[in-house]
Design a protein around this motif. Structure first.
Motif, PDB file in Angstrom:
ATOM      1  N   ASP A 138      -1.325 -30.132  13.763  1.00 35.70           N
ATOM      2  CA  ASP A 138      -2.346 -29.641  14.115  1.00 35.70           C
ATOM      3  C   ASP A 138      -2.368 -28.167  13.519  1.00 35.70           C
ATOM      4  OD1 ASP A 138      -0.511 -27.849  15.215  1.00 35.70           O
ATOM      5  OD2 ASP A 138      -1.165 -28.031  17.347  1.00 35.70           O
ATOM      6  N   THR A 139      -3.347 -27.376  13.755  1.00 35.85           N
ATOM      7  CA  THR A 139      -3.566 -25.940  13.154  1.00 35.85           C
ATOM      8  C   THR A 139      -2.285 -25.180  13.111  1.00 35.85           C
ATOM      9  OG1 THR A 139      -4.598 -25.054  15.244  1.00 35.85           O
ATOM     10  CG2 THR A 139      -6.114 -25.991  13.402  1.00 35.85           C
ATOM     11  N   HIS A 140      -1.741 -25.176  14.414  1.00 41.04           N
ATOM     12  CA  HIS A 140      -0.241 -24.373  14.399  1.00 41.04           C
ATOM     13  C   HIS A 140       0.619 -24.754  13.337  1.00 41.04           C
ATOM     14  CE1 HIS A 140      -2.069 -22.417  17.807  1.00 41.04           C
ATOM     15  NE2 HIS A 140      -2.046 -23.482  18.529  1.00 41.04           N
ATOM     16  N   ILE A 141       1.032 -26.192  13.290  1.00 38.61           N
ATOM     17  CA  ILE A 141       2.112 -26.709  12.679  1.00 38.61           C
ATOM     18  C   ILE A 141       1.547 -26.523  11.075  1.00 38.61           C
ATOM     19  CG2 ILE A 141       3.021 -28.733  11.671  1.00 38.61           C
ATOM     20  CD1 ILE A 141       3.213 -29.666  14.506  1.00 38.61           C
ATOM     21  N   PHE A 142       0.380 -26.833  10.676  1.00 38.37           N
ATOM     22  CA  PHE A 142      -0.390 -26.326   9.479  1.00 38.37           C
ATOM     23  C   PHE A 142      -0.092 -25.085   8.734  1.00 38.37           C
ATOM     24  CE2 PHE A 142      -3.374 -25.940   6.214  1.00 38.37           C
ATOM     25  CZ  PHE A 142      -3.393 -27.049   5.461  1.00 38.37           C
ATOM     26  N   ARG A 143      -0.059 -24.114   9.889  1.00 37.85           N
ATOM     27  CA  ARG A 143      -0.001 -23.017   9.462  1.00 37.85           C
ATOM     28  C   ARG A 143       1.444 -22.264   9.399  1.00 37.85           C
ATOM     29  NH1 ARG A 143      -2.438 -20.972  13.397  1.00 37.85           N
ATOM     30  NH2 ARG A 143      -0.732 -20.549  14.887  1.00 37.85           N
ATOM     31  N   VAL A 144       2.068 -22.707  10.329  1.00 36.22           N
ATOM     32  CA  VAL A 144       3.570 -22.613  10.304  1.00 36.22           C
ATOM     33  C   VAL A 144       4.166 -22.993   8.908  1.00 36.22           C
ATOM     34  CG1 VAL A 144       5.749 -22.719  11.451  1.00 36.22           C
ATOM     35  CG2 VAL A 144       3.865 -22.070  12.718  1.00 36.22           C
ATOM     36  N   ALA A 145       4.133 -24.364   9.024  1.00 40.06           N
ATOM     37  CA  ALA A 145       4.602 -24.899   7.544  1.00 40.06           C
ATOM     38  C   ALA A 145       4.360 -24.385   6.370  1.00 40.06           C
ATOM     39  CB  ALA A 145       4.307 -26.612   7.349  1.00 40.06           C
ATOM     40  N   ASN A 146       3.166 -23.869   6.035  1.00 37.83           N
ATOM     41  CA  ASN A 146       2.675 -23.342   4.790  1.00 37.83           C
ATOM     42  C   ASN A 146       3.366 -21.862   4.624  1.00 37.83           C
ATOM     43  OD1 ASN A 146       0.795 -24.838   2.890  1.00 37.83           O
ATOM     44  ND2 ASN A 146       0.099 -25.516   5.182  1.00 37.83           N
ATOM     45  N   ARG A 147       3.011 -21.033   5.881  1.00 36.72           N
ATOM     46  CA  ARG A 147       3.370 -19.423   6.137  1.00 36.72           C
ATOM     47  C   ARG A 147       4.732 -19.220   5.932  1.00 36.72           C
ATOM     48  NH1 ARG A 147       1.427 -16.336  11.020  1.00 36.72           N
ATOM     49  NH2 ARG A 147      -0.596 -16.319   9.916  1.00 36.72           N
ATOM     50  N   THR A 148       5.584 -20.405   6.405  1.00 37.19           N
ATOM     51  CA  THR A 148       6.998 -19.952   6.314  1.00 37.19           C
ATOM     52  C   THR A 148       7.748 -20.697   4.987  1.00 37.19           C
ATOM     53  OG1 THR A 148       7.292 -22.136   7.340  1.00 37.19           O
ATOM     54  CG2 THR A 148       7.217 -19.980   9.001  1.00 37.19           C
ATOM     55  N   GLY A 149       7.187 -21.631   4.577  1.00 33.08           N
ATOM     56  CA  GLY A 149       7.432 -22.187   3.377  1.00 33.08           C
ATOM     57  C   GLY A 149       8.244 -23.324   3.667  1.00 33.08           C
ATOM     58  N   ILE A 150       8.289 -23.854   4.982  1.00 33.81           N
ATOM     59  CA  ILE A 150       9.136 -24.955   5.196  1.00 33.81           C
ATOM     60  C   ILE A 150       8.407 -26.446   4.782  1.00 33.81           C
ATOM     61  CG2 ILE A 150       9.402 -26.528   7.056  1.00 33.81           C
ATOM     62  CD1 ILE A 150       9.813 -24.083   8.886  1.00 33.81           C
ATOM     63  N   ALA A 151       7.298 -26.328   4.620  1.00 30.73           N
ATOM     64  CA  ALA A 151       6.698 -27.792   3.937  1.00 30.73           C
ATOM     65  C   ALA A 151       5.297 -27.318   3.494  1.00 30.73           C
ATOM     66  CB  ALA A 151       6.730 -28.704   4.967  1.00 30.73           C
ATOM     67  N   PRO A 152       5.024 -26.246   2.673  1.00 30.97           N
ATOM     68  CA  PRO A 152       3.695 -25.973   2.047  1.00 30.97           C
ATOM     69  C   PRO A 152       2.845 -27.523   1.712  1.00 30.97           C
ATOM     70  CG  PRO A 152       5.172 -25.397   0.555  1.00 30.97           C
ATOM     71  CD  PRO A 152       5.978 -25.890   1.468  1.00 30.97           C
ATOM     72  N   GLY A 153       1.511 -27.327   1.938  1.00 29.34           N
ATOM     73  CA  GLY A 153       0.601 -28.356   1.664  1.00 29.34           C
ATOM     74  C   GLY A 153      -0.776 -28.009   1.704  1.00 29.34           C
ATOM     75  N   LYS A 154      -1.615 -28.616   1.039  1.00 28.17           N
ATOM     76  CA  LYS A 154      -3.030 -28.470   0.915  1.00 28.17           C
ATOM     77  C   LYS A 154      -3.782 -29.373   2.126  1.00 28.17           C
ATOM     78  CE  LYS A 154      -3.588 -26.659  -3.883  1.00 28.17           C
ATOM     79  NZ  LYS A 154      -4.040 -27.030  -5.182  1.00 28.17           N
ATOM     80  N   THR A 155      -3.182 -30.128   2.373  1.00 26.69           N
ATOM     81  CA  THR A 155      -3.988 -31.026   3.585  1.00 26.69           C
ATOM     82  C   THR A 155      -2.911 -31.432   4.615  1.00 26.69           C
ATOM     83  OG1 THR A 155      -3.185 -33.312   2.600  1.00 26.69           O
ATOM     84  CG2 THR A 155      -5.301 -32.175   1.716  1.00 26.69           C
ATOM     85  N   VAL A 156      -3.555 -31.636   5.799  1.00 24.22           N
ATOM     86  CA  VAL A 156      -2.736 -32.026   6.883  1.00 24.22           C
ATOM     87  C   VAL A 156      -1.692 -33.317   6.591  1.00 24.22           C
ATOM     88  CG1 VAL A 156      -2.707 -33.221   9.239  1.00 24.22           C
ATOM     89  CG2 VAL A 156      -4.416 -31.118   8.461  1.00 24.22           C
TER      90      VAL A 156
END
Length: 210
Positions: A138-156
């Motif tokens: 969701d929007t939360h996981i997408f933000r956390v994954a990208n912001r922290t660097g755990i799993a950056p990506g451009k799409t869900v």
């Protein structure tokens, strides 16, 4: 971010919250399905307020259908997009009765054929109701994954697939809930609460609010 850091991140999440789960209230896979469909573009709190009353009257496909469109709309009118959601839920209930013996199907393919159910909703059901190690981005996981660097990506979908690949197997089932809760209460959108974050020393976010 390397695998050692990712493992430490989820080890910390697990230590603080060993048994995470959804904040939606439900007592059956069907109730969870209804709640998740209603939660699109709505808060879990608002959904729970509505379903507490709804499920007392109607908590099976047959009982939801018996309410009719007007009755269901009235029961969920406090939730955003309630007219569309009522229509989708009634159609879903019909399919559950006709094709699945009133049971919630346990495959992604069958779930995604239900009106109002997309990949994210299907992942929530598979994970929370049936124990599969899926991740509903969701929007939360997408933000956390990208912001922290755990799993950056451009799409869900890209983020989902990266998370499934990089999260250690023993954490995969609960990762969905840890990441949502972290994004909802700590790594919030506008001003992340880095000072109280248990992974701030591992996070790759450059503008930490410490």
């Amino acid at each position: 971010m390397n695998s050692t850091i990712r493992r430490e991140i989820f080890t910390r999440f697990q230590a603080v919250n060993p048994h995470p789960t959804t904040e939606l209230e439900y007592d059956s896979p069907f109730e969870l399905l209804v709640a998740v469909v209603l939660s699109a573009q709505a808060t879990d709190k608002s959904v729970n307020l509505a379903t507490r009353k709804l499920f007392l009257k109607a908590n099976t496909p047959e009982k939801i259908l018996a309410l009719g469109e007007a009755g269901l709309r009235d029961a969920i009118k406090s939730i955003g997009l309630y007219k569309t959601k009522a229509k989708n839920l009634l159609a879903t209930c019909t399919l559950l009765i006709e094709d699945h013996g009133s049971k919630v199907p346990q495959t992604r393919e069958q779930l995604e054929k239900l009106p109002g159910v997309g990949r994210k909703t299907a992942n929530v059901i598979l994970n929370t109701a049936f124990g599969e190690p899926t991740i509903a981005v969701d929007t939360h996981i997408f933000r956390v994954a990208n912001r922290t660097g755990i799993a950056p990506g451009k799409t869900v979908l890209e983020v989902e697939l990266k998370l499934l690949k990089c999260i250690p197997r023993e954490f995969r089932h609960d990762a969905h809930h840890w990441l949502i809760l972290h994004g909802r209460y700590v790594c919030v959108a506008r001003k992340p609460k880095c000072a109280i974050c248990i992974i701030n020393d591992l996070c790759e976010y450059k503008d930490k609010n410490l």
